[in-house]
Design a protein around this motif. Structure first.
Motif, PDB file in Angstrom:
ATOM      1  N   LEU A 114       0.831  -1.217   0.000  1.00  0.00           N
ATOM      2  CA  LEU A 114       0.000   0.000   0.000  1.00  0.00           C
ATOM      3  C   LEU A 114       0.865   1.267   0.000  1.00  0.00           C
ATOM      4  N   ARG A 115       0.559   2.167  -0.916  1.00  0.00           N
ATOM      5  CA  ARG A 115       1.229   3.475  -0.964  1.00  0.00           C
ATOM      6  C   ARG A 115       0.156   4.546  -1.060  1.00  0.00           C
ATOM      7  N   ILE A 116       0.237   5.533  -0.192  1.00  0.00           N
ATOM      8  CA  ILE A 116      -0.765   6.597  -0.208  1.00  0.00           C
ATOM      9  C   ILE A 116      -0.047   7.930  -0.378  1.00  0.00           C
ATOM     10  N   GLU A 117      -0.374   8.615  -1.450  1.00  0.00           N
ATOM     11  CA  GLU A 117       0.274   9.917  -1.693  1.00  0.00           C
ATOM     12  C   GLU A 117      -0.487  11.014  -0.953  1.00  0.00           C
ATOM     13  N   ILE A 118       0.264  11.888  -0.301  1.00  0.00           N
ATOM     14  CA  ILE A 118      -0.415  12.975   0.412  1.00  0.00           C
ATOM     15  C   ILE A 118      -0.237  14.295  -0.347  1.00  0.00           C
TER      16      ILE A 118
ATOM     17  N   GLY B 188      -9.383  -1.092 -18.211  1.00  0.00           N
ATOM     18  CA  GLY B 188      -7.968  -0.699 -18.178  1.00  0.00           C
ATOM     19  C   GLY B 188      -7.778   0.806 -18.099  1.00  0.00           C
ATOM     20  N   MET B 189      -8.769   1.523 -17.593  1.00  0.00           N
ATOM     21  CA  MET B 189      -8.706   2.987 -17.625  1.00  0.00           C
ATOM     22  C   MET B 189      -8.599   3.642 -16.242  1.00  0.00           C
ATOM     23  N   LEU B 190      -8.509   2.839 -15.191  1.00  0.00           N
ATOM     24  CA  LEU B 190      -8.400   3.460 -13.863  1.00  0.00           C
ATOM     25  C   LEU B 190      -6.941   3.813 -13.577  1.00  0.00           C
TER      26      LEU B 190
ATOM     27  N   ILE C 246     -11.021  -3.299  -6.099  1.00  0.00           N
ATOM     28  CA  ILE C 246      -9.651  -3.336  -6.625  1.00  0.00           C
ATOM     29  C   ILE C 246      -9.015  -4.700  -6.342  1.00  0.00           C
ATOM     30  N   ARG C 247      -9.178  -5.163  -5.121  1.00  0.00           N
ATOM     31  CA  ARG C 247      -8.545  -6.433  -4.741  1.00  0.00           C
ATOM     32  C   ARG C 247      -9.214  -7.621  -5.423  1.00  0.00           C
TER      33      ARG C 247
ATOM     34  N   ASP D   7      -2.566  -1.047 -11.485  1.00  0.00           N
ATOM     35  CA  ASP D   7      -1.550   0.002 -11.423  1.00  0.00           C
ATOM     36  C   ASP D   7      -2.228   1.351 -11.139  1.00  0.00           C
ATOM     37  N   ILE D   8      -2.488   1.581  -9.866  1.00  0.00           N
ATOM     38  CA  ILE D   8      -3.297   2.744  -9.479  1.00  0.00           C
ATOM     39  C   ILE D   8      -2.536   3.626  -8.502  1.00  0.00           C
TER      40      ILE D   8
END
Ligand code: PSV
Ligand code: MN
Length: 397
Positions: free
Chosen positions: A17-21, A241-243, A275-276, A287-288
């Motif tokens: 998990l990666r969360i951008e702030i 394939g657009m998310l 997603i999962r 790839d989100i």
């Protein structure tokens, strides 16, 4: 009590998990009725990297910071070396690059959709510069949101504006390097109140497809009409394939930018679940880019960001223990109660002990919020920034 397999799933999920702030989440922002200023608010780009560094150090989940070009890189490409140095100093990489196509006076009637070709050209120039900044900072995603639209019926040619958008986005796409992507965000209204040029996920997807293979849709959870089924949109975009990414936040009425999960945590869980479930079924990783788009006016900014990341972590862990095999079987046999319970059991499971174990193994504080409160960081920056922030306000007034 969770089974060993479920705990393993949670560990693997949190490791991935990666969360951008968002840089703007640390700055003084408000509503259109005004701002309530915080003495500790970030003003400089260094403040923002420093605050983001705290969130990442305590949660281990936020290695990147979304940057808004006009607010964070006022000298454009020339600001890049400073940003690079701050990234190295505070241990957080520059994340998505957000051009600002809504604040300049020239954008009164729109940017890429403006009837004036000079304004459209200026907007494209700013996007191209943002792409260049992204390349320079090794940032993958150019994140595009447009305030374009109109306030009154009949005042704009909706079809022409769509074509201008298509042209502008195509030009921008052509400038992307192999490793860059373009994310197109949609929003149904605000600031425009009659029509918004990119109002929903379908419009964003059509424009992204027309722009080229490196363009995707960005779903901001606050950018939907009441009661819209966001996880269905997510499922469709995944299937197509657009998310490309998310701007996470919660809302009660419109684009309220409330703390993630504060109103409807089950919805966030259902989005994570889609997603999962997609990843389980296809055997491929979605790839989100998961980003937060919140800027708190009343809560302490760094605490609110940590609270948000903890909520995302918890809901993602819950989504990681859905029994996909069982769910797929129940769905196929139309066993409605059993299928629904697959989600409910995961949502209501006690994942706290597993998350605690994960933080222990990864050398992170068990409770990032308490760790932050005990660190003295807030007191330090409040003392350091108070005078400077006050001086800035009085010189402005
Ligand atoms: C617009 O409401 C938005 O969601 C866009 O993502 C902007 O970049 C961001 O908020 C900050 O204004
Ligand atoms: Mn957004």
């Amino acid at each position: 009590m969770l089974k060993t397999k479920q705990i393993e799933n949670i560990f693997a999920a949190l490791d991935g998990l990666r969360i951008e702030i968002p840089s703007w989440g640390f700055a003084n922002t408000g509503t259109r009725f005004g701002k309530f200023l915080q003495a500790a608010a970030a003003v400089t780009i260094e403040d923002k990297f420093s605050d983001a560094g705290q969130v990442h150090a305590l949660t281990g989940l936020c290695p990147t910071l979304a940057l808004h070009v006009r607010w964070d890189l006022p000298s454009g490409l020339d600001s890049a070396p400073e940003v690079e140095a701050l990234a190295a100093r505070y241990g957080v990489r520059p994340g998505s690059i957000n051009p600002n196509l809504f604040e300049d006076q020239i954008y009164k009637y729109g940017s890429l959709g403006n009837p004036d070709p000079d304004v459209r050209r200026a907007a494209v120039r700013h996007i191209l510069e943002s792409i260049e900044i992204g390349r320079r900072l090794a940032s993958r995603d150019l994140s595009l949101w447009f305030a374009d639209g109109s306030n009154y019926p009949g005042t704009q040619n909706i079809r022409r504006r769509r074509q201008w958008f298509q042209e502008g986005l195509e030009q921008a796409h052509a400038a992307l390097s192999e490793s860059q992507r373009m994310l197109v965000e949609y929003k149904p209204f605000e600031p425009a109140f009659y029509h918004t040029d990119i109002a929903d996920w379908g419009m964003a997807s059509l424009l992204a497809k027309a722009a080229g293979s490196k363009a995707r849709v960005l779903v901001d959870t606050g950018h939907h009409y009441q009661s819209q089924n966001i996880e269905q949109i997510v499922a469709w975009l995944l299937d197509d394939g657009m998310l490309g990414g998310f701007h996470f936040n919660d809302r009660r009425y419109a684009d309220d930018d409330l703390t993630l999960g504060s109103i409807d945590p089950y919805q966030v869980f259902r989005i994570f679940h889609e997603i999962r479930y997609f990843e389980w079924e296809t055997g491929q990783r979605a790839d989100i880019a998961c980003m937060i788009d919140q800027s708190h006016n009343l809560k302490g900014k760094i605490e609110a960001m940590i609270q948000t990341v903890m909520m995302a972590r918890e809901l993602y862990a819950r989504a990681a223990i859905v029994d996909h095999e069982k769910l797929a079987g129940s769905q196929a046999r139309c066993e409605l109660i059993d299928a629904e319970n697959c989600l409910k059991e995961a949502f209501f499971a006690d994942v706290a002990p597993a998350i605690r174990e994960w933080t222990g193994v990864r050398g992170l504080p068990e409770d990032p919020l308490q760790a932050f409160r005990g660190s003295g960081y807030l007191e330090r920056i409040t003392a350091q920034r108070r005078e400077r922030n006050q001086a800035a306000v009085s010189s402005y007034a």
